[in-house]
Design a protein around this motif. Structure first.
Motif: not given
Length: 810
Positions: A403-419, A423-429
């Protein structure tokens, strides 16, 4: 005598537990928060189509979206970190690499994958600090620098050598306390459950020793140059997620517990780790609950010394306990403002396992943990689910880890198996929240009261006024019903829909929050799904239903009679059974005039009384539906049937029990596609009784009164909130629990074991003021008979809580 003493001890322990904190018995799993998840397709950008399936769906709170940020070349991506220029770096552990994933055109997709560092050993975590990148390998921590700005790191030095790595738990998590210029490294135990003393460190659950090292099972502290290396905390099996609280700067961590105590023990913990804390392992888990040293392989921890007991008593209550074997991974405090304010300073936690592996609840999710800065008042809500599309481990398409978040506040999630994904998670303005009182399920013909309140929390500056409408078209209502404005930010929906003309199935209520921006309406949907279920279909109740027949064959004679035991009403089916021979069982069949579609029905329910039947050496008592059968006599505990109990027993059998592997292909199932008959067959001799036979829409089914518990009529409105002692107590097969509500309230009546784990939810939901009774048969929510012991039952009504204990004897 020993048994009596054990129960007395258990009762005294329970009393002590309740005296400490009646509202939260030690070990209880963290209370849940409903974040209103709704299905959200995972967007697969053009560069990844064909490599990543395009039909994947995640469940996210309203207003959030998810898309694939990176995929190509990723092999077991684990933890992540952003460099000072905002370039995401990922520990590509399966390839022994660190990769840089720049997004130069800021389109939300990595432009390329640059191998920043190669030739690593189990590199799991990384961080940027001052002018360098630090990487935690299984055996050391290195510091590297990119001298020419090409995202390839040329200078490398070892700052923390000789980290023990043999055996299990060789992934190392590295974090930095930026305020105090200190680094911390998790060093797991080499085994499942063993002492860390010299001569006791072994591999897994074997007796194979590893070289002793005092730093196993610890958190290390050191300076960024590797100096002042010391043990910061002990009692660690395997800590993976660590982060510093943004307000208190305290070190938080999560923990993976041992394997062999079953699906529900021990809970994983999330807690604050202080200097010289003992976190419990291998002696205790939860909050000072002893590990089970009778399990083969765990006995090597014995004997327990006085020093062990004193040490175990220092283990503090964790901030949060989550289901056993959930495999907590990344832990990340969210400090940005893109997400709604409730997530500011909340901790996101990734869980890489669940029911498909070892746990009891589903798992495979990212959760949000809310608490006070000191960890008190913790609550947790599922934030991202859907990584498992079915019920088996083969249906898990994503394994969330980093898990990590960038300077704009989007959240990133890794999946380490199968796929293997980022993945980048964002919230609508355009953002908001909603509350509603709509049910999850409704019987066909019942009116649906649609009540919802929407609060507008964020709009695009210089955009138009918000527009809020409800799409009720799937339920036969309007497709754009305007909501009523209560003030500038609050809108209300209040309408009523009739369902009498709708077929059973699944329907959606959609509320849209939109704003016109640059001539285009943009916004978010709030979605609530409602299952429109048929009412329970009675097959026998006083008499055989009009469109059904009762047929006996091969030695079964039936009579609908009031002579003999009656479960409900005045009559039951008496079956006089005598098989014709060893090879031909008798049959009793309830057959409809036309096959019944099982859609909307969960299974079949009937009341059974053994009467005077005699069992042969190899008894058979089977139920067949759609040519698929289950033998109730082969697994009496699973089906809650006891032929020696000459009393009425309620049997509920889900249709999924009939599922069988299909001969023609792996993964294919034969299942109940049509209810052609309810066909009982057996070889017992004598007279038994059947009553209250019906197809049910939920398991456990609703009783024969409209509410989940029986309201006691003819009584005065209670003056006080009361949870009465169960009767009988102790009990064996069933007990009655009574409670009184002086005013209407949203309630939960729940059973816990002594470890504080929830084992059964007896009822929940809105109840009017009055006196109520309900029954408990000593089984958990999965229908499994619980063992002899003391259990806690807890009633919450609004903010009020009462707790009592009961004794189950088998």
């Amino acid at each position: 005598m020993l048994i009596v003493l054990s129960f007395v001890l258990a009762l005294s322990v329970t009393t002590a537990v309740l005296a400490q904190d009646e509202d939260y018995p030690p070990g209880t799993l963290v209370p849940e928060v409903n974040l209103g998840l709704q299905p959200t397709p995972l967007i697969v950008p053009e560069p990844f189509r064909g490599a990543v399936p395009q039909d994947l769906v995640l469940n996210l709170p309203p207003g959030f979206s998810a898309h694939v940020f990176a995929h190509e070349g990723l092999r077991k991506p684990r933890f992540m970190a952003f460099d000072p220029n905002g370039v995401l770096h990922v520990a590509n552990m399966g390839a022994d690499q660190i990769v840089a994933l720049p997004d130069r055109d800021r389109d939300g997709v990595a432009d390329e994958r640059i191998v920043a560092l190669r030739g690593l050993r189990e590199a799991h975590s990384l961080l940027f600090y001052k002018d360098a990148l630090y990487v935690a390998e299984e055996h050391q921590v290195i510091r590297v620098r990119d001298t020419d700005g090409d995202l390839i790191y040329e200078q490398e030095e070892v700052v923390l050598p000789d980290v023990p790595w043999e055996g299990w738990h060789d992934t190392r998590t590295l974090v930095v306390d930026r305020r105090n210029d200190k680094m911390y490294l998790s060093v797991g135990s080499p085994c499942d459950l063993c002492r860390m003393d010299e001569g006791f460190q072994v591999v897994a659950n074997t007796n194979n020793p590893v070289p002793h090292h005092p730093e196993r099972g610890t958190i290390l502290q050191f300076n960024p140059d590797g100096s002042d290396r010391r043990i910061f905390a002990t009692g660690i099996r395997h800590v993976i997620g660590m982060d510093f609280h943004p307000q208190t700067n305290a070190l938080w961590a999560n923990h993976n517990g041992h394997d062999l105590e079953g699906r529900t023990r021990p809970p994983e913990w999330i807690d604050i780790i202080g200097d010289q804390d003992f976190m419990g392992y291998p002696l205790v888990h939860s909050h000072q609950v002893w590990s089970d040293f009778t399990i083969a392989g765990y006995e090597k921890v014995l004997p327990i010394t006085r020093q062990d007991s004193l040490l175990a008593a220092t283990q503090k209550r964790p901030v949060a306990l989550v289901p056993a074997h959930y495999a907590p991974m990344g832990l990340h405090f969210y400090t940005s403002d893109q997400f709604p304010s409730r997530y500011h300073n909340a901790a996101f936690v990734a869980f890489r396992a669940g029911k498909a592996k070892l746990s009891s609840p589903p798992g495979y999710l990212v959760a949000a943990l809310f608490s006070q800065p000191d960890g008190s008042d913790a609550r947790m809500g599922s934030f991202i689910t859907g990584f498992q599309a079915g019920k088996t481990q083969g249906d898990v398409w994503g394994f969330p880890v980093g898990l990590a978040s960038d300077a704009e506040g989007s959240l990133y999630v890794t999946s380490d198996n199968r796929n293997h994904l980022v993945i980048k998670i964002t919230y609508s303005p355009i953002g908001g929240s909603w509350e509603h009182q709509m049910p999850d399920a409704l019987s066909v013909g019942d009116a649906l009261q649609v009540n919802a309140t929407v609060r507008v929390e964020r709009l695009v500056p210089d955009g138009g006024s918000p527009r809020l409408t409800a799409d009720l078209s799937s339920l036969g209502g309007p497709d754009a019903l305007p909501l009523v404005a209560l003030d500038d930010q609050t809108y209300q929906l209040d309408t009523r829909l009739e369902t009498a003309d709708l077929p059973k199935g699944f329907y959606k209520v959609i509320v849209r929050l939109e704003q016109e921006v640059d001539g285009v309406f943009k916004g978010i949907d709030f979605i609530h799904s409602i299952a429109l279920l048929p009412p329970d279909l009675s097959v026998f109740d006083e008499s055989v239903a009009a469109d059904w027949q009762l047929i006996g064959d091969s030695g079964a004679q039936m009579q609908v009679t009031g002579d003999g035991p009656i479960f409900y009403g005045t009559r039951a089916v008496a079956v006089k059974a005598e098989p014709q021979n060893f090879y031909t069982p008798w049959t009793v069949e309830f057959r409809p005039a036309a096959p019944v579609d099982p859609l909307g029905f969960a299974g079949v329910r009937f009341a059974f009384h053994p009467g005077d039947i005699e069992l042969p050496n190899f008894p058979i008592f089977a139920l067949f539906i759609d040519d698929l059968g289950v033998d109730l006599a082969r697994d009496p505990e699973q089906f809650h049937i006891d032929f020696s109990r000459r009393e009425w027993q309620v049997i509920e059998i889900p249709f999924t029990i009939f599922d069988q592997p299909n001969y023609y292909g792996p993964g294919l199932l034969d299942q109940v596609d049509m209810i052609d008959a309810l066909r009982f067959g057996g070889n017992m001799t004598g007279t038994f009784y059947l009553d209250d036979v019906r197809l049910i829409t939920r398991i456990p089914s609703l009783p024969r009164v409209p509410t989940a518990v029986a309201a006691v009529s003819g009584t005065e409105q209670p003056a006080a909130f009361v949870l009465a002692q169960n009767v009988p107590n102790p009990f064996n097969s069933s007990t009655v629990l009574r409670f009184a509500l002086p005013q209407a309230a949203d309630i939960e009546l729940t059973i816990y074991n002594l470890a504080g784990q929830k084992v059964a939810q007896l009822t929940r939901g809105w109840h009017a003021a009055g006196h109520y009774t309900t029954h408990w048969d000593g089984r958990n929510d999965a229908g499994v008979r619980l063992a002899t012991g003391v259990y806690i039952y807890r009633l919450r009504a609004g903010e009020q809580v009462q707790v009592r204990k009961l004794l189950l004897l088998r």
